[in-house]
Design a protein around this motif. Structure first.
Motif, PDB file in Angstrom:
ATOM      1  N   PHE A   1       0.828  -1.197   0.000  1.00  0.00           N
ATOM      2  CA  PHE A   1       0.000   0.000   0.000  1.00  0.00           C
ATOM      3  C   PHE A   1       0.874   1.263   0.000  1.00  0.00           C
ATOM      4  N   PHE A   2       1.850   1.296   0.895  1.00  0.00           N
ATOM      5  CA  PHE A   2       2.680   2.504   0.979  1.00  0.00           C
ATOM      6  C   PHE A   2       3.687   2.576  -0.160  1.00  0.00           C
ATOM      7  N   ARG A   3       4.129   1.417  -0.609  1.00  0.00           N
ATOM      8  CA  ARG A   3       5.074   1.359  -1.730  1.00  0.00           C
ATOM      9  C   ARG A   3       4.453   2.013  -2.967  1.00  0.00           C
ATOM     10  N   ASN A   4       3.141   1.784  -3.128  1.00  0.00           N
ATOM     11  CA  ASN A   4       2.399   2.394  -4.213  1.00  0.00           C
ATOM     12  C   ASN A   4       2.610   3.893  -4.271  1.00  0.00           C
ATOM     13  N   PHE A   5       2.571   4.490  -3.088  1.00  0.00           N
ATOM     14  CA  PHE A   5       2.644   5.942  -3.046  1.00  0.00           C
ATOM     15  C   PHE A   5       4.024   6.453  -3.445  1.00  0.00           C
ATOM     16  N   SER A   6       5.051   5.609  -3.316  1.00  0.00           N
ATOM     17  CA  SER A   6       6.333   6.082  -3.828  1.00  0.00           C
ATOM     18  C   SER A   6       6.475   5.741  -5.306  1.00  0.00           C
ATOM     19  N   LEU A   7       5.834   4.625  -5.712  1.00  0.00           N
ATOM     20  CA  LEU A   7       5.942   4.231  -7.122  1.00  0.00           C
ATOM     21  C   LEU A   7       5.285   5.242  -8.058  1.00  0.00           C
ATOM     22  N   PHE A   8       4.147   5.768  -7.658  1.00  0.00           N
ATOM     23  CA  PHE A   8       3.387   6.566  -8.624  1.00  0.00           C
ATOM     24  C   PHE A   8       4.052   7.918  -8.903  1.00  0.00           C
ATOM     25  N   LEU A   9       5.048   8.248  -8.107  1.00  0.00           N
ATOM     26  CA  LEU A   9       5.752   9.511  -8.327  1.00  0.00           C
ATOM     27  C   LEU A   9       6.904   9.387  -9.321  1.00  0.00           C
ATOM     28  N   TYR A  10       7.200   8.147  -9.756  1.00  0.00           N
ATOM     29  CA  TYR A  10       8.350   7.938 -10.661  1.00  0.00           C
ATOM     30  C   TYR A  10       7.931   7.284 -11.965  1.00  0.00           C
ATOM     31  N   HIS A  11       8.614   7.716 -13.067  1.00  0.00           N
ATOM     32  CA  HIS A  11       8.481   6.969 -14.324  1.00  0.00           C
ATOM     33  C   HIS A  11       9.312   5.715 -14.194  1.00  0.00           C
ATOM     34  N   ALA A  12       8.751   4.574 -14.593  1.00  0.00           N
ATOM     35  CA  ALA A  12       9.539   3.347 -14.559  1.00  0.00           C
ATOM     36  C   ALA A  12      10.629   3.442 -15.622  1.00  0.00           C
TER      37      ALA A  12
END
Ligand SMILES: Nc1ncnc2c1ncn2[C@@H]1O[C@H](COP(=O)(O)OP(=O)(O)OP(=O)(O)O)[C@@H](O)[C@H]1O
Ligand SMILES: [Mg+2]
Lengths: 297, 347
Positions: free
Chosen positions: A34-45
């Motif tokens: 859940f929290f990992r999501n919030f850091s993922l969505f801020l970055y382009h893969a």
């Protein structure tokens, strides 16, 4: 004094030790993602794994939610939910009331109904995939030649998905309503009979209001589950299907961006959007439906 | 208003015989109490009149109509459940109104009837409350109001007072009796409490293990019990039953001859004595004091006579034996005589 305290410490230690396994599971499989999501969505893969991710800020979110595919996914998700939940709640209730009669052989009938809830979506997909087969399915058997087949037909594919979802959800809804009916005060229903109420009036004026907490619960749980459905879409249509865009729900898109063609950033954006959507609908449920619920005691 | 009748009613649940060949007539306008210990089938009998239970055989009549196949809602009876069974989601007013909505009444007519019933039971200020906001006694009155509001053929009441505290129970007992008198509606009232039965009923039907023992007025039951069970169950406390032997027309208890004699069949018998029909004397039937109950003006001395338990009532100022004291007792009145095995009354 200190003996009391050490007893309390011991009790507390035992308590934490007991919840530790559950806590670990929740942390690994729920909290961390859940929290990992919030850091993922801020970055382009990165285009290749191993390269550094590029900061995107909120821009990736805006791009994602304004894309056509997201819009279509949103439509598909909402359509699926609207098709499955109200009918599923209603049918589950009707069947549960029917099964609540004290008739011979009712236990078998109950078990049959309950099994749909515990069979996996893969089983459901195989069963219904057979029914919907364009060559040896139900329609050809009835002499109708479906062309394109139901599952490939952009108009009908989502209805087919909903039928499968309904089949499963009615089982769950049935079980929950059966439990709810069991806990209704028998004598209140008998009082209604003696007071002159027929079956229909008794149902709408006594049973339904008394069951309203269960109805609300089934409705809320069903809505949340429906909004995360993609099993039968993946198994019976898939990305190659002609009706794909019509059944490509948001949950299915998350799955694709996370597993099939990995793009964690976009997957995170969609899952956050879906989370917000689901949370909002659940909140509205509570706000407007729960007020009409009668908690009897 | 109507009569209610049980004709040769049998009721089994599986192999469990709950009622056996029940024949009982409730007269028009009568307050009949169905009395018996827990599990004797009172509720089952009542539920059969309501239509919530079907007899295994026999007929239930309301008026002169056999109602075995009539659905509960068409029987026009009103029932007060032990749990009250109020509709928890409806206000008091709506609860009382519920049975009226089935009838063809105008809204004004309904309102008038609700207010009338509410007034009769002192509920006028509570009409907007939900049942959960009421005390036990108030709920009980709502259940009564819901029963009387539609003027049914008969009232069925299943231990409606058992959830109330002692004071409220006494008061509500009187309220129900007054209400029934005023309405004149045939009432079948179930209780296991013989005080309730004695104080409320025009007649009492005593039930024991599914069989009707006796039907009669409270006085008849008290003075002329048909068998040992009724004798010991009715009265506060009931009769004490002592094992005795009869020979040559005289009766001996524990080998001690009593002063009483009369026509009696030879051999083992059971005699019944009221607490005030026996007293402690310097010589008589040997017994052991096993308990004292101080009730205020009087004291009950509990004594063991052989294997039987005897209750002796005496004034509070009389000398009391101590626990464990051997005492001797004497019969003051002619005892009732029952068959030692069947309990049937002999004289
Ligand atoms: N639905 C049922 N199925 C099986 N047995 C039952 C059922 N209802 C009642 N019984 C049995 O029938 C007997 C009589 O029950 P009933 O409820 O009529 O007793 P009662 O006289 O009302 O007792 P109480 O004073 O405790 O309420 C009991 O032995 C009970 O176990
Ligand atoms: Mg009972």
């Amino acid at each position: 004094m200190s003996a009391k305290r050490s007893a309390r410490v011991r009790e507390a230690t035992l308590g934490y030790a007991l919840i530790l396994p559950a806590l670990l599971l929740v942390t690994v499989f729920v909290l961390y993602p859940f929290f990992r999501n919030f850091s993922l969505f801020l970055y382009h893969a990165p285009p290749y794994p191993g390269l550094p991710s590029k900061w995107a800020g909120l821009s990736q979110m805006w791009e994602t939610v304004s894309s056509t595919s997201f819009q279509q996914g949103l439509e598909a998700t909402l359509l699926y939910t609207v098709l499955v939940v109200p009918i599923g709640v209603l049918l589950g209730l009707v069947f549960a009331v029917a099964a609540h009669q004290k008739l011979k052989g009712m236990a078998i009938y109950r078990t049959i109904f309950a099994t749909t809830a515990v069979s996996s979506v893969a089983v459901a997909a195989v069963v219904f995939g057979t029914f919907m087969n364009p060559v040896f399915g139900l329609l050809p058997w009835l002499g109708i030649d479906p062309n394109p087949s139901v599952l490939q037909n952009p108009t009908w594919a989502m209805f087919a998905m909903a039928v499968i979802g309904l089949w499963q959800f009615v089982g769950l809804s049935f079980i929950l309503f059966s439990a709810g009916l069991q806990s209704l005060p028998e004598e209140v229903l008998e009082a209604a009979k003696i007071d002159g109420a027929g079956a229909v009036r008794s149902f709408f004026q006594i049973t339904v209001p008394l069951l309203s907490p269960t109805i609300f619960y089934v409705f809320t749980v069903g809505t949340i589950a429906a909004m995360f459905t993609f099993g039968q879409m993946d198994l019976l249509v898939g990305p190659g299907g002609a009706s794909f865009v019509r059944v490509n729900t948001l949950a299915y898109q998350i799955y694709q961006y996370a597993v099939t063609t990995p793009n964690p950033g976009v997957a995170a954006c969609i899952s956050i959007a879906l989370f917000i959507l689901t949370a909002t609908i659940t909140f509205l449920n509570f706000r407007f439906l729960e007020r009409r619920v009668n908690y009897a005691t | 208003m109507a009569t209610v009748a049980f004709r040769n009613i049998d009721k089994q649940f599986g192999s469990n015989v709950v009622l056996h060949d029940l024949n009982l007539d409730v007269h028009d306008g009568e307050f009949l109490v169905l009395l018996g210990p827990s599990g004797c089938g009172k509720t089952t009998a009542l539920r059969m009149v309501a239509g919530l239970e079907t007899p295994s055989s026999g007929e239930i009549l309301i008026g002169d109509q056999v109602v075995n196949d009539v659905a509960p809602r068409h029987r026009d009876v009103a029932m007060v459940f032990q749990s009250y069974a109020l509709y928890p989601h409806l206000s008091v007013g709506r609860n009382i109104e519920f049975p009226l909505r089935q009838q063809d009444l105008s809204a004004d007519e309904r309102k008038r009837k609700i207010n009338e019933a509410a007034e009769m039971l002192g509920l006028s200020d509570l009409l907007d409350r939900k049942p959960r906001q009421l005390s036990g006694g108030q709920r009980q009155r709502v259940a009564l109001a819901r029963a009387i509001v539609r003027d049914p053929l008969c009232f069925l009441m299943d231990e409606p007072l058992s959830n109330l505290d002692a004071t409220l129970r006494t008061q509500t007992r009187a309220d129900i009796v007054r209400l029934q008198q005023r309405l004149g509606t045939t009432t079948l009232f179930v209780t296991h409490d013989q005080v309730e039965a004695m104080t409320m009923g025009h007649r009492i039907a005593v039930l024991h293990e599914g069989s009707l023992q006796q039907v009669g007025t409270p006085t008849e039951l008290y003075e002329d019990p048909a068998n040992a069970f009724v004798a010991s169950f009715v009265g506060n406390p009931g009769m004490s039953l002592l094992a005795a032997t009869a020979s040559n027309g005289s009766i001996a208890v524990e080998g001690t001859a009593t002063a009483w004699s009369g026509p009696v069949s030879e051999g083992s018998i059971t005699i019944g004595v009221r607490p005030d029909g026996v007293a402690i004397r310097s010589s008589g039937i040997p017994a052991v004091c096993v308990g004292l109950e101080v009730l205020g003006a009087e004291v009950h001395v509990l004594a063991d006579v052989g294997t039987s338990r005897l209750v002796i009532s005496q004034p509070a100022h009389a000398p009391r034996p101590k626990l464990g004291d051997p005492i001797e007792v004497e019969l003051l009145t002619q005892p009732l005589i029952f068959d030692a095995t069947t309990g049937a009354r002999q004289s």
